[in-house]
Write a protein that holds these residues in place. Sequence first.
Motif, PDB file in Angstrom:
ATOM      1  N   THR A  80     -18.173  54.021  18.611  1.00 34.95           N
ATOM      2  CA  THR A  80     -16.079  54.794  18.193  1.00 34.95           C
ATOM      3  C   THR A  80     -15.466  54.305  19.642  1.00 34.95           C
ATOM      4  O   THR A  80     -16.290  54.741  20.463  1.00 34.95           O
ATOM      5  CB  THR A  80     -16.709  56.185  17.754  1.00 34.95           C
ATOM      6  N   PHE A  81     -14.511  53.881  19.444  1.00 36.67           N
ATOM      7  CA  PHE A  81     -13.756  53.782  21.038  1.00 36.67           C
ATOM      8  C   PHE A  81     -12.407  54.080  20.746  1.00 36.67           C
ATOM      9  O   PHE A  81     -11.728  53.561  19.494  1.00 36.67           O
ATOM     10  CB  PHE A  81     -13.550  52.090  21.141  1.00 36.67           C
ATOM     11  N   ASN A  82     -11.842  54.912  20.718  1.00 34.57           N
ATOM     12  CA  ASN A  82     -10.404  55.523  21.447  1.00 34.57           C
ATOM     13  C   ASN A  82      -9.736  56.227  19.581  1.00 34.57           C
ATOM     14  O   ASN A  82      -9.056  56.038  18.868  1.00 34.57           O
ATOM     15  CB  ASN A  82      -9.593  54.763  21.392  1.00 34.57           C
ATOM     16  N   GLY A  83     -11.438  56.385  19.119  1.00 30.02           N
ATOM     17  CA  GLY A  83     -11.352  57.111  17.708  1.00 30.02           C
ATOM     18  C   GLY A  83     -11.338  56.587  16.963  1.00 30.02           C
ATOM     19  O   GLY A  83     -10.992  57.112  15.499  1.00 30.02           O
ATOM     20  N   LYS A  84     -11.861  55.248  16.992  1.00 30.80           N
ATOM     21  CA  LYS A  84     -11.743  54.041  15.613  1.00 30.80           C
ATOM     22  C   LYS A  84     -13.210  53.780  16.165  1.00 30.80           C
ATOM     23  O   LYS A  84     -13.957  53.018  16.880  1.00 30.80           O
ATOM     24  CB  LYS A  84     -10.953  53.108  15.323  1.00 30.80           C
ATOM     25  N   PRO A  85     -13.839  53.362  14.549  1.00 31.22           N
ATOM     26  CA  PRO A  85     -15.231  52.800  14.232  1.00 31.22           C
ATOM     27  C   PRO A  85     -14.809  51.342  14.820  1.00 31.22           C
ATOM     28  O   PRO A  85     -14.242  50.493  14.755  1.00 31.22           O
ATOM     29  CB  PRO A  85     -16.205  53.024  12.719  1.00 31.22           C
ATOM     30  N   GLY A  86     -16.298  51.070  15.269  1.00 35.09           N
ATOM     31  CA  GLY A  86     -15.927  49.616  15.305  1.00 35.09           C
ATOM     32  C   GLY A  86     -17.812  48.883  15.652  1.00 35.09           C
ATOM     33  O   GLY A  86     -18.621  50.461  15.891  1.00 35.09           O
TER      34      GLY A  86
END
Length: 143
Positions: A80-86
């Motif tokens: 999770t980066f900047n609140g978004k899943p990757g």
Amino acid sequence: MYKEGEIRLIALGLIRNGANQVFVSEGYDPVKQNTFYRAMGGGVDFGETSLEALKREFQEEIQAELQNIRYLGCLENLFTFNGKPGHEIIQLYECDFVDPKYYELQRQEFTEGERKKVAVWVDINRCKSGELRLVPEQFLNYL
């Protein structure tokens, strides 16, 4: 760049300076409010091998040529980066800089798209102890 819901293929280069340091780019997650480090490299373009992408990314970002390139393995990274899943598949290579000047640098500023970034040599023991956050965590197995 990441598109939500897609898996990204990237190629990263593990470069050591002696036994104690590794060359990484510094990142910051504004949601988690923490700094992290990742080996340099980037996305593999359609029609390009991961080895070609590795060489291109180092050339584009810091104008560096690589040598003694050796494939280490494939890592899968869910994060999770900047609140978004990757989700990324990493082709990991061990390599060296051709030009010895890169081993003398304390920090190397570069631009990735619109973002200004910095690459630094960090102490491997500080990563292994958890003092510095190296991502993905499986990367520690190769140090």
